[in-house]
Structure formats: structure tokens, C-alpha cells
Design an enzyme around this catalytic site. Structure first.
Site, mmCIF file in Angstrom:
data_model
loop_
_atom_site.group_PDB
_atom_site.id
_atom_site.type_symbol
_atom_site.label_atom_id
_atom_site.label_comp_id
_atom_site.label_asym_id
_atom_site.label_seq_id
_atom_site.Cartn_x
_atom_site.Cartn_y
_atom_site.Cartn_z
ATOM 1 N N GLU A 111 5.651 -5.916 -11.954
ATOM 2 C CA GLU A 111 4.465 -6.701 -11.289
ATOM 3 C C GLU A 111 4.124 -7.834 -11.724
ATOM 4 O O GLU A 111 3.804 -8.931 -10.813
ATOM 5 C CB GLU A 111 3.222 -5.318 -11.240
ATOM 6 C CG GLU A 111 1.984 -5.571 -10.322
ATOM 7 C CD GLU A 111 0.918 -5.205 -9.973
ATOM 8 O OE1 GLU A 111 1.187 -4.537 -10.538
ATOM 9 O OE2 GLU A 111 0.450 -5.672 -8.833
ATOM 10 N N ASP A 131 4.955 -0.983 -12.789
ATOM 11 C CA ASP A 131 3.446 -1.478 -12.909
ATOM 12 C C ASP A 131 2.710 -0.974 -14.078
ATOM 13 O O ASP A 131 3.331 0.343 -14.214
ATOM 14 C CB ASP A 131 3.170 -0.639 -11.463
ATOM 15 C CG ASP A 131 1.565 -0.966 -11.199
ATOM 16 O OD1 ASP A 131 0.894 -1.860 -11.648
ATOM 17 O OD2 ASP A 131 1.523 -0.469 -10.080
ATOM 18 N N ILE A 133 -0.533 -1.540 -14.471
ATOM 19 C CA ILE A 133 -1.680 -0.960 -14.424
ATOM 20 C C ILE A 133 -1.526 -0.355 -12.866
ATOM 21 O O ILE A 133 -1.987 -1.384 -12.078
ATOM 22 C CB ILE A 133 -3.005 -1.911 -14.954
ATOM 23 C CG1 ILE A 133 -2.967 -2.407 -16.158
ATOM 24 C CG2 ILE A 133 -4.223 -1.447 -14.287
ATOM 25 C CD1 ILE A 133 -4.311 -2.781 -17.098
ATOM 26 N N ASP A 134 -1.181 0.559 -12.373
ATOM 27 C CA ASP A 134 -1.632 0.345 -11.050
ATOM 28 C C ASP A 134 -2.894 1.053 -10.414
ATOM 29 O O ASP A 134 -3.994 2.340 -11.188
ATOM 30 C CB ASP A 134 -0.203 1.846 -10.442
ATOM 31 C CG ASP A 134 -0.948 2.067 -9.053
ATOM 32 O OD1 ASP A 134 -0.848 1.015 -7.686
ATOM 33 O OD2 ASP A 134 -0.864 2.697 -8.817
ATOM 34 N N THR A 136 -5.449 -1.623 -10.172
ATOM 35 C CA THR A 136 -6.625 -2.969 -10.880
ATOM 36 C C THR A 136 -7.497 -2.997 -10.077
ATOM 37 O O THR A 136 -8.719 -2.599 -11.228
ATOM 38 C CB THR A 136 -5.745 -3.912 -10.793
ATOM 39 O OG1 THR A 136 -4.531 -3.712 -11.313
ATOM 40 C CG2 THR A 136 -6.191 -5.256 -11.633
ATOM 41 N N ASP A 261 4.841 0.068 -7.216
ATOM 42 C CA ASP A 261 4.247 0.977 -6.535
ATOM 43 C C ASP A 261 5.419 2.458 -6.259
ATOM 44 O O ASP A 261 4.533 4.376 -6.409
ATOM 45 C CB ASP A 261 3.224 0.343 -5.566
ATOM 46 C CG ASP A 261 2.036 -0.330 -5.662
ATOM 47 O OD1 ASP A 261 1.718 -0.139 -6.987
ATOM 48 O OD2 ASP A 261 2.426 -1.395 -5.004
HETATM 49 C C1 IPD Z 1 -1.982 -1.162 -5.676
HETATM 50 C C2 IPD Z 1 -2.765 -0.318 -5.012
HETATM 51 C C3 IPD Z 1 -3.399 -0.449 -4.189
HETATM 52 C C4 IPD Z 1 -2.767 -0.339 -3.189
HETATM 53 C C5 IPD Z 1 -1.727 -1.653 -3.080
HETATM 54 C C6 IPD Z 1 -1.234 -1.357 -4.421
HETATM 55 P P1 IPD Z 1 -1.897 -2.588 -7.981
HETATM 56 O O1 IPD Z 1 -1.532 -1.907 -7.059
HETATM 57 O O2 IPD Z 1 -1.860 0.529 -5.462
HETATM 58 O O3 IPD Z 1 -4.585 0.966 -3.761
HETATM 59 O O4 IPD Z 1 -3.218 -0.301 -1.821
HETATM 60 O O5 IPD Z 1 -1.090 -1.703 -2.118
HETATM 61 O O6 IPD Z 1 -0.294 -2.866 -5.042
HETATM 62 O O7 IPD Z 1 -2.306 -4.357 -7.342
HETATM 63 O O8 IPD Z 1 -3.183 -1.968 -8.539
HETATM 64 O O9 IPD Z 1 -1.266 -2.398 -9.143
#
Ligand code: IPD
Length: 319
Positions: A111, A131, A133-134, A136, A261
Site C-alpha cells: 500500500e 497492507d 496497517i489496514d 489506518t 485490502d
Molecule cells: C482502508 C480501510 C477502509 C476502507 C478503505 C481501505 P487502509 O484501508 O480498509 O475501511 O474503506 O477502502 O483502503 O487505508 O486503512 O489500509
């Protein structure tokens, strides 16, 4: 921080330390690996990679959990609500540099590397999709829904996925053809086919312009008026998808998420017996930034029929 004093190094994940240092959670990791092998030592081409992924996800997740209690340096990427912290970048750097030393011929999609301008292209080569930190935004607020997600594809086919919940230590794993597991216990999706008995998860995505919000709310309104039992937004696409894999929710849909994701979670849901498809009802396109996942094809098809699309472009195109 010098690499020698980094938690990943001390825990034996980095080069040179894996033979000697005892790994925290190593016994659990072996149990998870044995479960994933399904008792067979054959057909284990990618088993070693997955075992490394489990160790890195667990130790990276512990780093993230420790970082929650410290001041965070936060900035934004594509929109003011698309957040990134120094921790995202540091954790990704460590995961990728560790894997690259161990598997020098492999490719990486991360990411934060993509946000920094690296091309996000899936080739036939073995490719790690990360990813760090999913969730964030959750991490920034210390809201306890944050995960490390590591997927692995070969010849554009997803081979395994590892997702570690940083707050409660839950580990989700799956390898193609070998089942899906939560902390080593086999996962099974919900068998519900009646959408009026479904709990549905979604995420908002980063766009907040009025047209996008109208479509987003319109999609949710259609599902709520089915009526489904409920709709939930937890702030982490990967953990939401894991809840579909465990049968805690019947379906998930989203426009605006990314390949990192979906990658790991897609293997976990499929191996738990569910389906992961495109929002048009066709096969999943990992780079399309949209997905519908469900325990049953009937519920997936119902969700597909309700959705008006939101265009987020593609991960493999320049913005
Ligand atoms: C996001 C989260 C968020 C979702 C976004 C993702 P990130 O990932 O999962 O809930 O709505 O589409 O990109 O940016 O926290 O790694």
C-alpha cells in the site's frame, strides 16, 4: 531505529536471525502451518512462504499494537480522509525488506510503496500483496479494528492469505485448496441464502463528494429496505471480509478498496466456502477496486443487483 534493535529482528524474522533466535509464538505458528498443510508434506510449494508470512504478520501486528499507545504522525494521501502514518510506512518497509532478503526473486505490491509511486502491477511472478496497517483511520483513533494483511499470488492466482488482528491477536490464514483457519480452527461461511436474514458489511471508501455519498447511501438504503437484518461499517476491509469468512456476517461489498485490502481475504473467504466476485457479478478483478463477497452465491447475487457503481479507477492504472 537500527535494524538490529527492531522487534522483527529480535523476534528472528530478519535475515541471519531465523536459525538461532527462538520465535515468540513459534509453536502456535507451527500448529497453524501444520493445519494449513492438511497433514501432507507434498504439494507444499508455497508452504514455506506462508509460514514466513504468518511469523511476519504476527510480529508486525505486535509492532502496530505497541505503536497505538504512542503519538502518531498522521498525514493524508489521495483525499483528506485517506490517512497514512509513519507506522504504516515503517511496518511496510520492514515486512518488504525482510521478505525481499528471504525471497529475492519475488515481487511486491504494498500500500505505502504504491502511494510513494511504485507501479502496482500484477505479473505472473510470485507476488506478495501487503497492507501493513489496514484500518489506518481506526489506528489513528485507537479504535480496535486494525489488521496486517499479507496475500500471495503466483501466475495471477491467489495462493494464500494471512491476516492478523493487531488488537486481539486473532490470526486468519488460508491456502488455496487447504482450507481457511482462525487461530488454527477451521472456518466456515454462513450458509444463509435468504437476504432478509443477512448481516451485511461495507466500508465507505475515501471519496466524500456529494455524488459519491448519494450513491453510497442509496446502495445502503436499498439493502436496508430489503430489509436485511443490519448493515455494519467497522473501518477495516480486511477484518470485515474475515467476518464473512467466519460466518459472523453474510456478505460484504465495497467500491474504493485496493488489491491489498482484498488479496489475503479473498483466499480466506473462498477456502471457508464463500464466493468473492466483482460488483457486476463476474469474476473478481483484483485491481478493479470493487468487490462483493458472501457466504452464499444467492446473497452475493442479490447484493450485486442492488448496487449502483462508484468509479474509483483501477489500482494498475496511473491516477
Ligand atoms: C482502508 C480501510 C477502509 C476502507 C478503505 C481501505 P487502509 O484501508 O480498509 O475501511 O474503506 O477502502 O483502503 O487505508 O486503512 O489500509
Amino acid at each position: 531505529m537500527p535494524l538490529e534493535s527492531h522487534p522483527l529482528f529480535l523476534l528472528g524474522v530478519t535475515k541471519g536471525s531465523s536459525q538461532s533466535a527462538p520465535l515468540r509464538g513459534e509453536v502456535r505458528d507451527r500448529a497453524v502451518a501444520a493445519a494449513l498443510r492438511g497433514g501432507s508434506m507434498e504439494d507444499d510449494t508455497w508452504a514455506e512462504c506462508q509460514e514466513v508470512a504468518v511469523r511476519i504478520a504476527r510480529t508486525a501486528g505486535q509492532m502496530v499494537q505497541e505503536a497505538v499507545n504512542h503519538e502518531k504522525s498522521v498525514s493524508s494521501k489521495s483525499t483528506p480522509t485517506d490517512l497514512v502514518t509513519e507506522a504504516d510506512q515503517q511496518v511496510e518497509d520492514l515486512i518488504i525488506s525482510t521478505l525481499r532478503e528471504r525471497f529475492p526473486s519475488h515481487r511486491f505490491i504494498g500500500e505505502e510503496s504504491s502511494a510513494a509511486g511504485e507501479k502496482c502491477v500484477l505479473t505472473d511472478s510470485p507476488t506478495w500483496i501487503i497492507d501493513p496497517i489496514d484500518g489506518t483511520c481506526n489506528f489513528v483513533h485507537s479504535f480496535p479494528m486494525v489488521a496486517v494483511s499479507i496475500g500471495f499470488a503466483v501466475k495471477k492466482e491467489l495462493e494464500f492469505g494471512v491476516i492478523y488482528h493487531c488488537f486481539d491477536g486473532t490470526l486468519y490464514t488460508a491456502r488455496r485448496g487447504h482450507g481457511a483457519f482462525c487461530n488454527g480452527v477451521r472456518l466456515q461461511v454462513s450458509k444463509e441464502k435468504d437476504v432478509s436474514k443477512a448481516l451485511i458489511l461495507t466500508e465507505i471508501g475515501a471519496k466524500r463528494d456529494p455524488n459519491t455519498l448519494d450513491i453510497f447511501l442509496g446502495n445502503m438504503k436499498k439493502l436496508l429496505s430489503a430489509p436485511v437484518h443490519g448493515v455494519r461499517i467497522i473501518g477495516s476491509s480486511t477484518l470485515a471480509l474475515c467476518h464473512v469468512a467466519s460466518g459472523a456476517a453474510e456478505a460484504y461489498y465495497q467500491y474504493g478498496l485496493h488489491c491489498w485490502d482484498i488479496a489475503a481475504a479473498a483466499v480466506i473467504i473462498r477456502e471457508a466456502g464463500g464466493c468473492v466476485i466483482d460488483t457486476t457479478g463476474g469474476p473478481l478483478d483484483l485491481m478493479s477496486r470493487r468487490v462483493v463477497a458472501a457466504g452464499s452465491r444467492e446473497i452475493a447475487d442479490y447484493v450485486v443487483q442492488q448496487l449502483q457503481p462508484i468509479n474509483y479507477g483501477r489500482d494498475d492504472h496511473d491516477p
